[in-house]
Design a protein around this motif. Structure first.
Motif, PDB file in Angstrom:
ATOM      1  N   GLY A   1       0.928  -1.035   0.232  1.00  0.00           N
ATOM      2  CA  GLY A   1       0.077   0.368   0.157  1.00  0.00           C
ATOM      3  C   GLY A   1       0.805   1.544   0.133  1.00  0.00           C
ATOM      4  O   GLY A   1       0.587   2.250  -0.293  1.00  0.00           O
ATOM      5  N   TRP A   2       2.234   1.026   0.138  1.00  0.00           N
ATOM      6  CA  TRP A   2       2.547   2.012   0.769  1.00  0.00           C
ATOM      7  C   TRP A   2       3.907   3.097  -0.457  1.00  0.00           C
ATOM      8  O   TRP A   2       4.406   3.470  -0.987  1.00  0.00           O
TER       9      TRP A   2
ATOM     10  N   VAL B   1       5.652   6.372  -1.225  1.00  0.00           N
ATOM     11  CA  VAL B   1       7.065   6.775  -1.431  1.00  0.00           C
ATOM     12  C   VAL B   1       6.973   6.571  -3.664  1.00  0.00           C
ATOM     13  O   VAL B   1       8.620   7.457  -3.390  1.00  0.00           O
ATOM     14  N   LEU B   2       6.771   6.138  -4.009  1.00  0.00           N
ATOM     15  CA  LEU B   2       7.107   6.601  -5.486  1.00  0.00           C
ATOM     16  C   LEU B   2       6.819   8.302  -5.909  1.00  0.00           C
ATOM     17  O   LEU B   2       7.850   8.278  -6.240  1.00  0.00           O
ATOM     18  N   ILE B   3       5.763   8.551  -5.373  1.00  0.00           N
ATOM     19  CA  ILE B   3       5.386   9.523  -5.858  1.00  0.00           C
ATOM     20  C   ILE B   3       6.468  11.017  -4.984  1.00  0.00           C
ATOM     21  O   ILE B   3       6.919  11.771  -5.810  1.00  0.00           O
ATOM     22  N   LEU B   4       6.338  10.523  -3.596  1.00  0.00           N
ATOM     23  CA  LEU B   4       7.026  11.754  -2.693  1.00  0.00           C
ATOM     24  C   LEU B   4       8.611  11.040  -3.110  1.00  0.00           C
ATOM     25  O   LEU B   4       9.153  12.977  -3.554  1.00  0.00           O
ATOM     26  N   SER B   5       9.322  10.048  -3.740  1.00  0.00           N
ATOM     27  CA  SER B   5      10.865  10.553  -3.733  1.00  0.00           C
ATOM     28  C   SER B   5      10.974  10.523  -5.457  1.00  0.00           C
ATOM     29  O   SER B   5      12.416  11.563  -6.040  1.00  0.00           O
ATOM     30  N   ALA B   6       9.663  11.024  -6.886  1.00  0.00           N
ATOM     31  CA  ALA B   6       9.824  11.509  -7.808  1.00  0.00           C
ATOM     32  C   ALA B   6      10.151  12.821  -7.664  1.00  0.00           C
ATOM     33  O   ALA B   6      10.768  13.428  -8.331  1.00  0.00           O
TER      34      ALA B   6
ATOM     35  N   VAL C   1      17.476   4.029  -4.716  1.00  0.00           N
ATOM     36  CA  VAL C   1      16.949   2.624  -3.490  1.00  0.00           C
ATOM     37  C   VAL C   1      15.261   2.787  -3.301  1.00  0.00           C
ATOM     38  O   VAL C   1      14.693   1.719  -3.381  1.00  0.00           O
ATOM     39  N   THR C   2      15.134   3.943  -3.881  1.00  0.00           N
ATOM     40  CA  THR C   2      13.221   4.243  -4.436  1.00  0.00           C
ATOM     41  C   THR C   2      13.316   2.736  -5.247  1.00  0.00           C
ATOM     42  O   THR C   2      12.220   2.387  -5.258  1.00  0.00           O
ATOM     43  N   PHE C   3      14.245   2.180  -6.170  1.00  0.00           N
ATOM     44  CA  PHE C   3      13.506   1.107  -7.096  1.00  0.00           C
ATOM     45  C   PHE C   3      13.877  -0.076  -6.470  1.00  0.00           C
ATOM     46  O   PHE C   3      12.359  -0.664  -6.722  1.00  0.00           O
ATOM     47  N   PHE C   4      14.526  -0.208  -5.838  1.00  0.00           N
ATOM     48  CA  PHE C   4      14.964  -1.477  -4.817  1.00  0.00           C
ATOM     49  C   PHE C   4      13.479  -1.672  -3.789  1.00  0.00           C
ATOM     50  O   PHE C   4      13.247  -2.653  -3.065  1.00  0.00           O
ATOM     51  N   ALA C   5      13.294  -0.560  -2.835  1.00  0.00           N
ATOM     52  CA  ALA C   5      11.740  -0.374  -2.076  1.00  0.00           C
ATOM     53  C   ALA C   5      10.387  -0.868  -2.635  1.00  0.00           C
ATOM     54  O   ALA C   5       9.900  -1.005  -1.979  1.00  0.00           O
TER      55      ALA C   5
ATOM     56  N   MET D   1      12.573 -13.654   0.452  1.00  0.00           N
ATOM     57  CA  MET D   1      11.076 -13.036   1.001  1.00  0.00           C
ATOM     58  C   MET D   1      10.974 -13.420   2.488  1.00  0.00           C
ATOM     59  O   MET D   1      11.023 -12.362   3.380  1.00  0.00           O
ATOM     60  N   GLN D   2      12.571 -14.365   3.012  1.00  0.00           N
ATOM     61  CA  GLN D   2      12.837 -12.885   4.941  1.00  0.00           C
ATOM     62  C   GLN D   2      13.505 -12.548   5.118  1.00  0.00           C
ATOM     63  O   GLN D   2      12.785 -11.947   6.099  1.00  0.00           O
ATOM     64  N   PHE D   3      13.979 -12.199   4.306  1.00  0.00           N
ATOM     65  CA  PHE D   3      15.214 -11.255   4.729  1.00  0.00           C
ATOM     66  C   PHE D   3      15.051  -9.508   3.863  1.00  0.00           C
ATOM     67  O   PHE D   3      15.581  -8.718   4.638  1.00  0.00           O
ATOM     68  N   PHE D   4      14.846  -9.996   2.269  1.00  0.00           N
ATOM     69  CA  PHE D   4      14.089  -8.705   1.782  1.00  0.00           C
ATOM     70  C   PHE D   4      13.161  -7.375   1.835  1.00  0.00           C
ATOM     71  O   PHE D   4      12.970  -6.664   1.858  1.00  0.00           O
ATOM     72  N   GLU D   5      12.023  -9.145   1.151  1.00  0.00           N
ATOM     73  CA  GLU D   5      10.835  -7.671   1.653  1.00  0.00           C
ATOM     74  C   GLU D   5      10.332  -6.913   3.337  1.00  0.00           C
ATOM     75  O   GLU D   5      10.186  -6.180   3.337  1.00  0.00           O
ATOM     76  N   PRO D   6      11.052  -7.676   4.091  1.00  0.00           N
ATOM     77  CA  PRO D   6      10.686  -6.786   5.204  1.00  0.00           C
ATOM     78  C   PRO D   6      11.681  -5.784   5.750  1.00  0.00           C
ATOM     79  O   PRO D   6      11.344  -4.724   6.020  1.00  0.00           O
ATOM     80  N   VAL D   7      12.589  -5.912   4.663  1.00  0.00           N
ATOM     81  CA  VAL D   7      13.533  -4.318   4.846  1.00  0.00           C
ATOM     82  C   VAL D   7      13.093  -2.774   3.748  1.00  0.00           C
ATOM     83  O   VAL D   7      13.630  -2.470   4.028  1.00  0.00           O
ATOM     84  N   GLN D   8      12.661  -3.746   2.775  1.00  0.00           N
ATOM     85  CA  GLN D   8      11.962  -2.480   1.927  1.00  0.00           C
ATOM     86  C   GLN D   8      11.755  -1.373   2.904  1.00  0.00           C
ATOM     87  O   GLN D   8      11.864  -0.481   1.961  1.00  0.00           O
ATOM     88  N   PRO D   9      10.656  -1.451   3.468  1.00  0.00           N
ATOM     89  CA  PRO D   9       9.780  -0.394   4.097  1.00  0.00           C
ATOM     90  C   PRO D   9      11.486   0.537   4.633  1.00  0.00           C
ATOM     91  O   PRO D   9      11.067   2.235   4.666  1.00  0.00           O
ATOM     92  N   TYR D  10      12.243   0.105   5.496  1.00  0.00           N
ATOM     93  CA  TYR D  10      13.397   1.236   5.781  1.00  0.00           C
ATOM     94  C   TYR D  10      13.915   1.461   4.842  1.00  0.00           C
ATOM     95  O   TYR D  10      15.127   2.758   4.123  1.00  0.00           O
ATOM     96  N   LEU D  11      14.307   0.908   3.454  1.00  0.00           N
ATOM     97  CA  LEU D  11      15.140   1.768   1.982  1.00  0.00           C
ATOM     98  C   LEU D  11      14.008   1.892   1.051  1.00  0.00           C
ATOM     99  O   LEU D  11      14.643   3.138   1.284  1.00  0.00           O
ATOM    100  N   ALA D  12      12.849   2.414   1.848  1.00  0.00           N
ATOM    101  CA  ALA D  12      11.225   3.055   1.523  1.00  0.00           C
ATOM    102  C   ALA D  12      11.633   4.236   2.493  1.00  0.00           C
ATOM    103  O   ALA D  12      12.097   6.025   2.037  1.00  0.00           O
ATOM    104  N   ALA D  13      11.654   4.222   3.225  1.00  0.00           N
ATOM    105  CA  ALA D  13      11.913   5.427   4.125  1.00  0.00           C
ATOM    106  C   ALA D  13      14.186   5.931   4.114  1.00  0.00           C
ATOM    107  O   ALA D  13      14.117   7.298   4.093  1.00  0.00           O
ATOM    108  N   ALA D  14      14.987   5.227   3.810  1.00  0.00           N
ATOM    109  CA  ALA D  14      16.266   6.108   3.406  1.00  0.00           C
ATOM    110  C   ALA D  14      16.288   6.582   2.079  1.00  0.00           C
ATOM    111  O   ALA D  14      17.013   7.152   1.999  1.00  0.00           O
TER     112      ALA D  14
END
Length: 159
Positions: free
Chosen positions: A43-44, A48-53, A86-90, A110-123
């Motif tokens: 949902g985010w 995130v994409l629009i704000l980053s853009a 980083v937005t691309f990966f988020a 699924m176990q490691f990268f997906e939970p990190v994506q919100p932090y990538l978005a914030a970064a």
């Protein structure tokens, strides 16, 4: 920014639109027959994409016709580009990204990268905000001329 010429605003808008299309098509936020997504977007992802853009567009616009004598910062430029990347990966699909799959495999993605994506978005947003702040605060600065007597204060070590 209220004193920016229209050319800067056009560059900001064009860059923001380019960023949305350039990231949304391969991450399949914009559905095309070229790319598919195994896991639906979060949902985010769009906010995130629009704000980053928007931030990427504003950072890019600071490079257009800045006042003579303004200093530029390589660190700010690198932060802006890193935030954009980083937005691309988020917002991307965790198991659709070939780099992530090669590094972690499907289960690892699924176990490691997906939970990190919100932090990538914030970064990504923090990096873009920092780059914009750094560019804006240096925009109307200029280098101080070298003092003539400064050279006289340095001892001559070569004889």
């Amino acid at each position: 920014m209220r004193h920016w010429p229209s050319r800067r605003w056009w560059v900001a808008v064009a860059t923001a639109l380019f960023t949305v299309v350039f990231i949304a098509i391969p991450t399949d936020l914009i559905d095309t027959p070229l790319f598919s997504r195994e896991i639906p977007p979060t949902g985010w992802s769009w906010p995130v994409l629009i704000l980053s853009a928007v931030l990427a567009g504003l950072v890019t616009a600071t490079y257009v016709a800045h006042p003579a004598g303004a200093t530029s910062s390589r660190a700010a430029g690198r932060a802006g580009m890193a935030g954009w990347l980083v937005t691309f990966f988020a917002v991307g699909c965790p198991v659709c990204n070939k780099l992530v799959l090669l590094a972690l495999g499907t289960t690892g993605a699924m176990q490691f990268f997906e939970p990190v994506q919100p932090y990538l978005a914030a970064a990504s947003i923090v990096l873009l905000i920092w780059a914009l702040y750094a560019r804006m605060t240096r925009e109307y600065s200029c280098r101080l001329p070298a003092r003539a007597d400064a050279a006289a204060e340095v001892p001559d070590l070569v004889h």
